[in-house]
Scaffold this active site. Sequence first.
Site, PDB file in Angstrom:
ATOM      1  N   ARG A 124       0.868  -1.181   0.000  1.00 50.11           N
ATOM      2  CA  ARG A 124       0.000   0.000   0.000  1.00 50.11           C
ATOM      3  C   ARG A 124       0.905   1.231   0.000  1.00 50.11           C
ATOM      4  NH1 ARG A 124      -1.977   0.461   5.424  1.00 50.11           N
ATOM      5  NH2 ARG A 124      -0.556   2.224   5.619  1.00 50.11           N
ATOM      6  N   HIS A 162      -3.069   4.473   5.081  1.00 51.04           N
ATOM      7  CA  HIS A 162      -4.242   3.603   5.210  1.00 51.04           C
ATOM      8  C   HIS A 162      -5.491   4.288   4.658  1.00 51.04           C
ATOM      9  CE1 HIS A 162      -6.968   0.642   6.867  1.00 51.04           C
ATOM     10  NE2 HIS A 162      -7.589   1.586   7.561  1.00 51.04           N
ATOM     11  N   TYR A 222       4.767   4.977  11.178  1.00 50.13           N
ATOM     12  CA  TYR A 222       5.033   3.558  11.450  1.00 50.13           C
ATOM     13  C   TYR A 222       5.792   2.837  10.332  1.00 50.13           C
ATOM     14  CZ  TYR A 222       0.645   3.189   8.750  1.00 50.13           C
ATOM     15  OH  TYR A 222      -0.337   3.323   7.803  1.00 50.13           O
TER      16      TYR A 222
END
Length: 374
Positions: A267, A271, A280
């Site tokens: 990805r 998100h 992260y």
Amino acid sequence: MTIKEPLRVRQFEKFLPAASPVQYLDVEGNPADSDARYPRPTDDRLVAMYRNMVRGRRFDQQSTALTKQGRLAVYPSARGQEACQVSAAMCLRDTDWLFPTYRDSMALATRGIPAAEILGMLAGDWHCGYDPVAHRTAPQCTPLATQLLHAAGLAYAEQRRGRETVVLALCGDGATSEGDFHEALNFAAVFHAPVVFLVQNNGFAISVPLARQTVAPSLAHKGVGYGIGSEQVDGNDPVAMMGILDEAVHFAREGNGPVLVEAHTYRLDSHTNADDASRYRDSAEVEDWLARDPIARLRTYLRRENRIDDDFEAQLNAEAETQAAALRAEMNIERATDPTELFRYVFAEPTPQLREQLADVEAELAAESEEIDR
């Protein structure tokens, strides 16, 4: 039956996935050495796949922009996962069913669902935005893995009716940590349901990395314990994705039971627009995956085979821009809303609690209307 058919059936009867993800194109788009026996898609199908991938990425980019303009409440980008989503839609017949997640808008676009209808739910509609029955596509699912049980049940029901329907259910790596995922696999295996489970392993369940979710050799290995034919594939290799999903759908349609396919992808964006992925994951990791761009890989292959040229790409990009402009225009039209619809279509016969809530909302709307009239 031809000589080739028994070889095709055996692909998933061995249960164990390949030791490493199946790959037909390397990261630069050149043919890779592979001992996999999955039939490769024709170049004509790969050209069609390339067209859908380019159009899908432009749709994804435009949807992200619409979120920033306040036209969508949220949008989960799938940039970088084009090969997974486009192949998932293209391997199905019109009579088959697709069960998507919230991130699979490009699969829906490839399925032929109008772009504005795909975004209807994200723009605030109380329903999914499109007709699931007309498009043989279930509503996009936000809760993780719940759609997998529905997919297995529908596949079994179609089998009981004597139909050749195959169901393809998409999910992410995070969904494999949910109980519904395991229940769906077990049900599909026990009842020999013609369903293909495609796990798009993009490395993160929001911010939780795969290493914190499982210690299995691969997510594809999770199908072995249920007696399901399983495989893992380079999810950014369009040739491998299409070849394996074609084979998986064929296997299920021939009455051999379910298949689990794990696609290793990434990805590239956060998100959703409400997430900050830099908190992260390292930018170097993102750059590494940018170099594995599935569109660039397929473009290199098709150009080397003289199947596309500059004129083809110019026409395709113009087509994608025209569709993006049409989507902007449609999404910029003010949408009529009726808050009472939230209560009218929950049950055929509303419960006392729903009637009470509806009455409260109607009273509030009436009060606001009187205030405006003054």
